[in-house]
Design a protein around this motif. Structure first.
Motif, short mmCIF file in Angstrom:
data_model
loop_
_atom_site.label_atom_id
_atom_site.label_comp_id
_atom_site.label_asym_id
_atom_site.label_seq_id
_atom_site.Cartn_x
_atom_site.Cartn_y
_atom_site.Cartn_z
N THR A 67 0.85 -1.18 0.00
CA THR A 67 0.00 0.00 0.00
C THR A 67 0.89 1.24 0.00
O THR A 67 1.82 1.33 0.81
CB THR A 67 -0.92 0.05 1.24
OG1 THR A 67 -1.75 -1.10 1.25
CG2 THR A 67 -1.79 1.30 1.23
N ARG A 69 1.14 5.36 0.39
CA ARG A 69 0.43 6.53 0.93
C ARG A 69 1.26 7.78 0.66
O ARG A 69 2.44 7.84 1.05
CB ARG A 69 0.19 6.37 2.42
CG ARG A 69 -0.62 5.12 2.79
CD ARG A 69 -0.91 5.08 4.29
NE ARG A 69 -1.45 3.80 4.71
CZ ARG A 69 -2.74 3.44 4.62
NH1 ARG A 69 -3.60 4.33 4.13
NH2 ARG A 69 -3.14 2.25 5.02
N GLU A 73 -3.32 10.60 0.18
CA GLU A 73 -3.98 9.64 -0.71
C GLU A 73 -3.40 8.24 -0.48
O GLU A 73 -2.22 8.08 -0.15
CB GLU A 73 -3.80 10.04 -2.18
CG GLU A 73 -4.40 11.40 -2.53
CD GLU A 73 -5.91 11.39 -2.47
OE1 GLU A 73 -6.52 10.31 -2.68
OE2 GLU A 73 -6.51 12.46 -2.20
N THR A 74 -4.24 7.26 -0.68
CA THR A 74 -3.84 5.86 -0.49
C THR A 74 -4.02 5.08 -1.78
O THR A 74 -5.07 5.19 -2.44
CB THR A 74 -4.68 5.20 0.63
OG1 THR A 74 -4.44 5.88 1.86
CG2 THR A 74 -4.30 3.73 0.79
N TYR A 75 -3.01 4.30 -2.15
CA TYR A 75 -3.05 3.50 -3.37
C TYR A 75 -2.65 2.07 -3.03
O TYR A 75 -1.53 1.80 -2.57
CB TYR A 75 -2.08 4.06 -4.42
CG TYR A 75 -2.34 5.50 -4.78
CD1 TYR A 75 -3.23 5.84 -5.79
CD2 TYR A 75 -1.70 6.54 -4.07
CE1 TYR A 75 -3.48 7.17 -6.11
CE2 TYR A 75 -1.95 7.87 -4.39
CZ TYR A 75 -2.84 8.18 -5.41
OH TYR A 75 -3.07 9.50 -5.71
N SER A 227 5.83 -0.87 7.68
CA SER A 227 5.76 0.43 7.00
C SER A 227 7.14 1.07 7.00
O SER A 227 7.95 0.87 7.91
CB SER A 227 4.75 1.36 7.67
OG SER A 227 5.16 1.68 8.98
#
Length: 666
Positions: A67, A69, A73-75, A227
């Motif tokens: 993921t 970020r 925005e998150t993709y 992360s």
């Protein structure tokens, strides 16, 4: 190599999900999935470890979904199939996939361009995943969600209370043993923070398992998320392994593996697109067996090593690629497992005794040794280690061994008992043997004649003249009986098998071995007629049909549950490996100039397939009917090996893989 796809393919879920990449580790394990990232098989995973090489396989880490970020925005970059939905849809951010030495993925999302490379490390149950930030307008966060299976590769996992969470053992290093009977799993992402959060992800669907009529839904466990903050120019190297990665560097391991593969290519005397592509494909099948021996995996994702497949594949997989020591160790491994003059048919997955239900694997052993000597000129090994084994095999066949396998008074080889499948056409469902072929099979007796001639030649060359003469006389009897009994004047070809007065006249590719093996059995006139029948009824751009389409039992499509699949397996299904004997026959019968010209056209017709299923490799089987959709294993050793062998032996170097690799309509 032009094994690449742009977003016209990568951003279409269906197109991207039917194409697969595969990385293997030389132990029998692998990493593999589809271009989209959607698992379509129970065998897909980021680390499928061979805990007892080459078997004992376990799907440890199924996925590591990303993921991204940035700027609020998150993709999501991962992709999964759930009942009635594809979520997330990370394939929409996949701009390019290409297969060079390794599979590479280029993602674009939120102004960030990421290049991901996946590699399996040879000799280890270790997968590397590296990322390079090619473009980024500002710092961003990348997260990884590990989805753990921790199961045998044939089974499926479902939610339970026994799974273990694991613990951190160093900077960004998670250790987890999911279950008491599973191997250890280590995930190393240097500098990353780990956020513990136990979750189950339910009902991931595997489309190909559903097509095969099998259980197709699985639950996967996640112990949390990693992360890491990144910016343009940064690199991240992830190690996924059954051994502790502490003190190891993913990029150093990647460079070492890169050099190993480059050396494989540098050792090839001829540089050609086909040879480059298939040499890398061949490397995937050579694996460890025991402490010091090697073997050949028959196919990915579910086969182990089979005697027949190994001996057919060995010349192309090992000899044409210069892996002479590997070839020697493979021959030794199987020689040590000979029993009552028979090579094992297969080694089971869980350490049980080998199975010997094969009549032809032993005879292919003679051919493999013959070609080993031709390529290597290693007479000492053949004389001292192999010749006594071959002599013992012949003695057993003359005396009689398992399954009524024995030499009849006419010098031909008979074999078979009710309920057993001994030839390569070996499909069986319960008590149903689909193509029993009990008696004297045409390809078996072509191989038997060649075994006698090969042994006679070796015995003569190694000073055993009297023994050589004895075997030559037996070969003379066999070829005379073969021509008298197998010729079918009504169809101008060979019977498929005979049993007493019965003559089976099914048109199958088996008869090609009578004109393609090192010692042909037919006159040139009969050979031309056999080749003409095979070309007219069996040839397709991807291989030869296993049965003529005009036969009442012909099955044009391979699919459905096991009963339907195995019922079609040898009843019209196309097999890629038969292109090897077919090309041999073309050159032998039509002459070098015309035969090699037609053989090059065969390669051109097949080229599109390298980008159709398993990228850069050859599938096991295809539908008998056009468009000949690929089925079965996405990577098959004898399909790859036989193509490599004939390309090198017949010097088919003038036909590079077409740049576009678009399908050729049959």
């Amino acid at each position: 190599m032009k094994l690449s796809f742009d977003q016209t393919i990568t951003r279409q879920s269906g197109e991207a999900s039917r194409r697969e990449w595969l990385e293997t580790n030389g132990l029998g394990g692998w990493a593999g999935s589809t271009l989209s990232g959607t698992h379509t098989r129970r065998y897909h995973g980021l680390l499928v470890a061979a805990t007892n090489p080459p078997v004992g396989r376990q799907v440890l880490l199924s996925k590591l979904d990303e993921t991204l970020r940035i700027n609020g925005e998150t993709y999501e970059l991962g992709t999964n199939q759930y009942p009635g939905a594809v979520y997330p849809q990370g394939y929409l951010h996949l701009m390019q996939f290409r297969k060079t030495l390794f599979p590479e993925f280029v993602y674009q999302a939120g102004g960030v361009t990421l290049r991901k490379t996946i590699a399996a490390v040879n000799g280890e149950n270790t997968t590397l995943v590296t990322y390079e930030v090619l473009e980024a307008p500002s710092p961003f966060s990348l997260e990884w969600l590990p989805l753990v299976a921790g199961r045998d590769y044939h089974s499926m996992m479902h939610v339970n209370g026994d799974v273990q969470m694991g613990n951190l053992i160093g900077d960004g290093v998670l250790h987890i043993q999911p279950y008491a009977d599973s191997a250890n799993l280590f995930i190393s992402i240097p500098g990353a923070a780990f956020h513990e959060q136990a979750d189950w992800y339910y009902n991931l669907e595997y489309a190909i398992e559903q097509y095969r009529g099998l259980d197709f839904r699985e639950d996967l466990f996640s112990p949390g998320r990693f992360s890491l903050e990144l910016r343009e120019g940064d690199k991240v190297g992830i190690i996924v392994s059954t051994e502790s990665p502490l003190g190891r560097n993913a990029f150093a391991l990647l460079d070492k593996e890169r050099r190993r593969r480059e050396m494989l290519l540098d050792n090839q005397p001829v540089k050609n697109d086909w040879i480059t592509t298939l040499t890398l494909a061949a490397d995937q099948f050579v694996v460890k067996r025991g402490d010091n021996l090697k073997t050949i995996i028959a196919g990915y994702h579910w086969f182990s090593d089979w005697g027949r497949d190994t001996m057919i594949a060995l010349p192309g997989i090992c000899l044409t690629t210069g892996r002479f020591d590997d070839a020697k160790n493979i021959l030794r491994a199987f020689a040590q497992s000979v029993s009552e003059g028979m090579l094992p048919n297969r080694f089971p997955d869980y350490g049980e005794a080998p199975e010997y239900n094969t009549i032809d694997a032993t005879l292919w052993f003679f051919v493999a040794i013959y070609q080993y000597r031709q390529f290597t000129h290693d007479g000492v090994f053949v004389r001292d280690e192999m010749l006594p084994v071959l002599h013992d095999m012949l003695d057993w066949h003359f005396r009689g061994t398992r399954y009524q396998i024995h030499v009849d008074t006419d010098g031909l080889l008979y074999g078979g008992v009710p309920g057993q499948q001994l030839t390569w056409m070996d499909a069986r469902v319960g008590d149903w043997v689909v193509t029993p072929r009990q008696g004297k099979a045409v390809e078996v007796n072509a191989l038997w004649y060649n075994a006698l001639r090969i042994f006679a030649e070796l015995a003569r060359d190694f000073g055993q003249g009297e023994l050589a003469l004895q075997m030559a006389l037996k070969a003379d009897l066999a070829i005379e009986s073969f021509n008298r009994q197998f010729w079918n004047p009504e169809k101008s070809c060979l019977y498929d098998y005979i049993d007493g007065d019965y003559r089976n006249d099914n048109i199958r590719p088996n008869q090609l071995l009578a004109i393609s093996l090192p010692f042909p059995l037919l006159t040139m006139d009969k050979a031309r007629k056999v080749l003409q029948v095979v070309e007219k009824t069996l040839y397709t751009p991807v291989g030869l049909r296993s049965l003529s389409p005009d036969h009442v039992e012909y099955k044009p499509v391979y699919g459905g549950d096991q009963w339907h699949r195995d019922g079609a397996y040898h009843q019209g299904t196309v097999w890629s490996w038969w292109l090897g004997p077919y090309i041999d026959a073309l050159v032998n019968v039509k002459g070098r100039q015309m035969g090699t010209r037609q053989a090059r056209q065969v390669l051109d017709n097949l080229a599109y397939h390298l980008n159709e299923a398993g990228i850069g490799t050859i599938s096991e089987i295809f539908d008998g009917a056009a468009p000949h959709s690929p089925r079965g294993c996405i990577a098959q050793a004898w399909g790859v090996g036989e193509l490599l062998r004939v390309i090198r032996v017949h010097q088919l170097f003038d036909s590079p893989v077409a740049e576009t690799l678009q399908p050729v309509q049959p």
